[in-house]
Design a protein around this motif. Structure first.
Motif, mmCIF file in Angstrom:
data_model
loop_
_atom_site.group_PDB
_atom_site.id
_atom_site.type_symbol
_atom_site.label_atom_id
_atom_site.label_comp_id
_atom_site.label_asym_id
_atom_site.label_seq_id
_atom_site.Cartn_x
_atom_site.Cartn_y
_atom_site.Cartn_z
ATOM 1 N N HIS A 146 8.999 43.298 -31.748
ATOM 2 C CA HIS A 146 8.852 41.840 -31.608
ATOM 3 C C HIS A 146 10.045 41.046 -32.128
ATOM 4 C CE1 HIS A 146 4.360 42.922 -31.850
ATOM 5 N NE2 HIS A 146 4.697 42.783 -30.594
ATOM 6 N N TYR A 151 4.187 45.488 -22.500
ATOM 7 C CA TYR A 151 4.366 46.752 -23.219
ATOM 8 C C TYR A 151 4.413 47.933 -22.258
ATOM 9 C CZ TYR A 151 3.270 44.040 -27.365
ATOM 10 O OH TYR A 151 3.286 43.113 -28.357
ATOM 11 N N LEU A 152 3.572 47.886 -21.222
ATOM 12 C CA LEU A 152 3.553 48.998 -20.269
ATOM 13 C C LEU A 152 4.876 49.082 -19.515
ATOM 14 C CD1 LEU A 152 -0.100 48.657 -18.942
ATOM 15 C CD2 LEU A 152 0.812 50.358 -20.524
ATOM 16 N N HIS A 192 1.351 34.856 -35.024
ATOM 17 C CA HIS A 192 1.077 36.228 -34.611
ATOM 18 C C HIS A 192 1.865 36.588 -33.369
ATOM 19 C CE1 HIS A 192 -2.872 35.871 -36.892
ATOM 20 N NE2 HIS A 192 -1.969 36.464 -37.627
ATOM 21 N N GLN A 193 2.157 37.862 -33.272
ATOM 22 C CA GLN A 193 2.883 38.361 -32.110
ATOM 23 C C GLN A 193 1.861 38.877 -31.121
ATOM 24 O OE1 GLN A 193 6.002 38.140 -31.576
ATOM 25 N NE2 GLN A 193 6.811 37.575 -33.574
ATOM 26 N N GLU A 194 1.493 38.002 -30.171
ATOM 27 C CA GLU A 194 0.524 38.446 -29.183
ATOM 28 C C GLU A 194 1.118 38.229 -27.808
ATOM 29 O OE1 GLU A 194 -3.339 37.134 -30.233
ATOM 30 O OE2 GLU A 194 -4.194 37.774 -28.335
ATOM 31 N N HIS A 195 1.260 39.311 -27.070
ATOM 32 C CA HIS A 195 1.902 39.242 -25.768
ATOM 33 C C HIS A 195 1.061 40.018 -24.769
ATOM 34 C CE1 HIS A 195 5.240 37.777 -28.116
ATOM 35 N NE2 HIS A 195 5.137 38.837 -28.877
ATOM 36 N N PRO A 196 1.269 39.741 -23.467
ATOM 37 C CA PRO A 196 0.465 40.461 -22.474
ATOM 38 C C PRO A 196 0.710 41.968 -22.525
ATOM 39 C CG PRO A 196 2.062 38.979 -21.435
ATOM 40 C CD PRO A 196 2.148 38.733 -22.883
ATOM 41 N N ILE A 197 -0.356 42.735 -22.313
ATOM 42 C CA ILE A 197 -0.270 44.196 -22.348
ATOM 43 C C ILE A 197 0.713 44.718 -21.310
ATOM 44 C CG2 ILE A 197 -1.597 46.289 -21.839
ATOM 45 C CD1 ILE A 197 -3.194 45.556 -23.987
ATOM 46 N N TYR A 225 -4.846 42.254 -32.675
ATOM 47 C CA TYR A 225 -4.857 40.791 -32.712
ATOM 48 C C TYR A 225 -5.939 40.218 -31.803
ATOM 49 C CZ TYR A 225 -0.781 40.484 -35.652
ATOM 50 O OH TYR A 225 0.073 40.557 -36.709
ATOM 51 N N ARG A 226 -6.414 41.035 -30.850
ATOM 52 C CA ARG A 226 -7.560 40.582 -30.063
ATOM 53 C C ARG A 226 -8.864 40.913 -30.761
ATOM 54 N NH1 ARG A 226 -5.421 41.493 -23.946
ATOM 55 N NH2 ARG A 226 -3.306 40.892 -24.473
ATOM 56 N N GLU A 228 0.212 45.509 -37.402
ATOM 57 C CA GLU A 228 1.552 45.246 -36.876
ATOM 58 C C GLU A 228 2.621 45.785 -37.833
ATOM 59 O OE1 GLU A 228 2.584 41.159 -36.073
ATOM 60 O OE2 GLU A 228 4.594 41.755 -35.465
ATOM 61 N N PHE A 256 8.926 46.130 -28.729
ATOM 62 C CA PHE A 256 7.904 46.811 -29.531
ATOM 63 C C PHE A 256 7.862 46.264 -30.962
ATOM 64 C CE2 PHE A 256 7.320 51.086 -27.090
ATOM 65 C CZ PHE A 256 6.725 50.367 -26.076
ATOM 66 N N TRP A 261 7.422 50.522 -21.792
ATOM 67 C CA TRP A 261 7.102 51.930 -21.971
ATOM 68 C C TRP A 261 7.678 52.748 -20.810
ATOM 69 C CZ3 TRP A 261 1.313 53.444 -23.140
ATOM 70 C CH2 TRP A 261 1.278 54.715 -23.689
ATOM 71 N N ASN A 268 -1.569 45.148 -30.248
ATOM 72 C CA ASN A 268 -2.067 44.116 -29.355
ATOM 73 C C ASN A 268 -3.592 43.979 -29.429
ATOM 74 O OD1 ASN A 268 -2.490 42.796 -26.536
ATOM 75 N ND2 ASN A 268 -0.292 42.735 -26.957
ATOM 76 N N HIS A 282 7.518 52.311 -35.017
ATOM 77 C CA HIS A 282 8.567 52.096 -34.015
ATOM 78 C C HIS A 282 9.942 52.443 -34.599
ATOM 79 C CE1 HIS A 282 5.694 50.513 -31.332
ATOM 80 N NE2 HIS A 282 5.476 49.409 -32.000
#
Lengths: 127, 239
Positions: free
Chosen positions: A82, A34-35, A26-31, B114-115, B216, A80, A38, B111, B223
């Protein structure tokens, strides 16, 4: 790859598939990431708008437009979408074929130069 | 009907870089080792869409380079009269910011998906859809303004006739993509809200069990719509 986490797969795929059989990550990264991207997209968009607002002309205008465009496109695709964390097998499969478009650009540039030349030769300069 | 299973070693044991690329593609199994079929197919669809929009922009380039008639100045054509003066391209700039914001909210939705934060995911997706609908609304305003000023696919008051056909074809096709995206966002947001991806409910179309990866995949499409706008903004409006 380090940031992409693979935990939680067994619960995500339901009970009828053995958890160990799936190797998808899975593509899980810190928020925050993204900010930050952005904000950068906002800054780059503002910059490209300023190119027009300040009436920059000629090679400076075109190179700035292209630079801001490529930076924005790169951020969107890499973070965005990934793409930065995917394996090269997918990255090359998606990013290499569009090079054909650049070849097409060159072909059509030659062709439209020729078309313009014939029009100017046989019809004279524009109205 | 069990889902397809794979008996590979975990991804961490695979070679990376160029060796990994060659090994994945020559493995005689599946080339995209850690990517599900849904995500791989969305990427391949987006690649084909890249060629569609690439050809549109190329047609526009060819028309603009080969005409003897001066091209209308987009900076003036798309100016709006606000606060007592003409501001160049202002509507297009606002549309750009709206679309970028929607891309940001979409990335956050993926995001939170996935949480397994059902509510935030659904709300962010609805916000994305609202921003997308705003974009389409502003585009409709822009179209009606230009049509009222006499822009047609075969003529316009300012210069080369190909301006109208390029404009309507490129922005029309992009607007269609945004509209379809908004509809899909609403469908996926409803599934998230109902908890379909928590219980693994089967989808109405493929009858396969969904997971939060669907968010996603939806995000990839969204996107991409933003990505295409980056190129349209640069080549059609700014050039």
């Amino acid at each position: 790859m380090a940031e992409a986490t693979a935990h939680g797969i067994s619960s995500l795929h339901g009970s009828d598939a053995p958890a160990a059989a799936h190797a998808e990550t899975h593509q899980e990264h810190p928020i925050k990431l993204y900010l930050v991207v952005w904000v950068w997209l906002f800054i780059l968009s503002a910059c490209s708008y300023m190119v027009d607002y300040l009436h920059l002309e000629g090679a400076l205008r075109w190179s700035l437009i292209l630079i801001f465009m490529i930076l924005k496109a790169g951020l969107i695709v890499a973070v965005f979408m990934h793409m930065a964390w995917e394996r090269l097998a997918l990255v090359y499969a998606i990013l290499v074929p569009p090079i054909a478009i650049l070849v097409f650009v060159w072909i059509m540039t030659v062709e439209s130069d020729y078309t313009l030349w014939t029009r100017l030769t046989f019809f004279g300069a524009g109205p | 009907m069990a889902e397809t299973t794979f008996s590979h070693a975990p991804t961490s044991l695979r070679p990376d870089g160029m060796r990994g690329f060659v090994a994945d593609w020559s493995s005689d199994q599946r080339a995209f080792k850690n990517v599900s079929w849904g995500k791989a197919m969305m990427w391949i669809f987006l690649l084909s869409d890249t060629f569609v929009f690439g050809c549109f922009l190329l047609a526009y380039m060819t028309a603009r380079m080969s005409t003897r008639v001066p091209w209308p100045n987009p900076s003036e054509v798309f100016a709006l009269h606000l606060f007592g003066r003409d501001i160049p391209l202002i509507l297009i700039a606002i549309m750009t910011f709206v679309l970028i914001s929607s891309s940001g909210t979409m990335a956050m939705a993926v995001n939170f998906g996935y949480r397994r934060d059902r509510k935030r995911t659904a709300i962010l997706m609805l916000l994305t859809a609202a921003l997308g609908a705003t974009f389409v609304g502003m585009q409709a305003f822009e179209w009606s303004k230009l049509i009222a000023e006499g822009v047609r696919p075969w003529e316009n008051p300012w210069g080369a006739a190909q301006f109208g056909s390029s404009f309507f074809m490129i922005t029309g096709f992009h607007g269609t993509h945004v509209t379809i995206g908004v509809i899909f966002l609403l469908i996926v947001a409803r599934k998230v809200w109902r908890g379909d991806y928590d219980t693994g409910a089967r989808g109405f179309f493929t009858s396969r069990r969904g997971s939060y990866e669907n968010v996603e995949i939806m995000g990839l499409y969204w996107h991409f719509v933003d990505l295409v706008w980056v190129f349209i903004f640069a080549f059609f409006y700014l050039w």
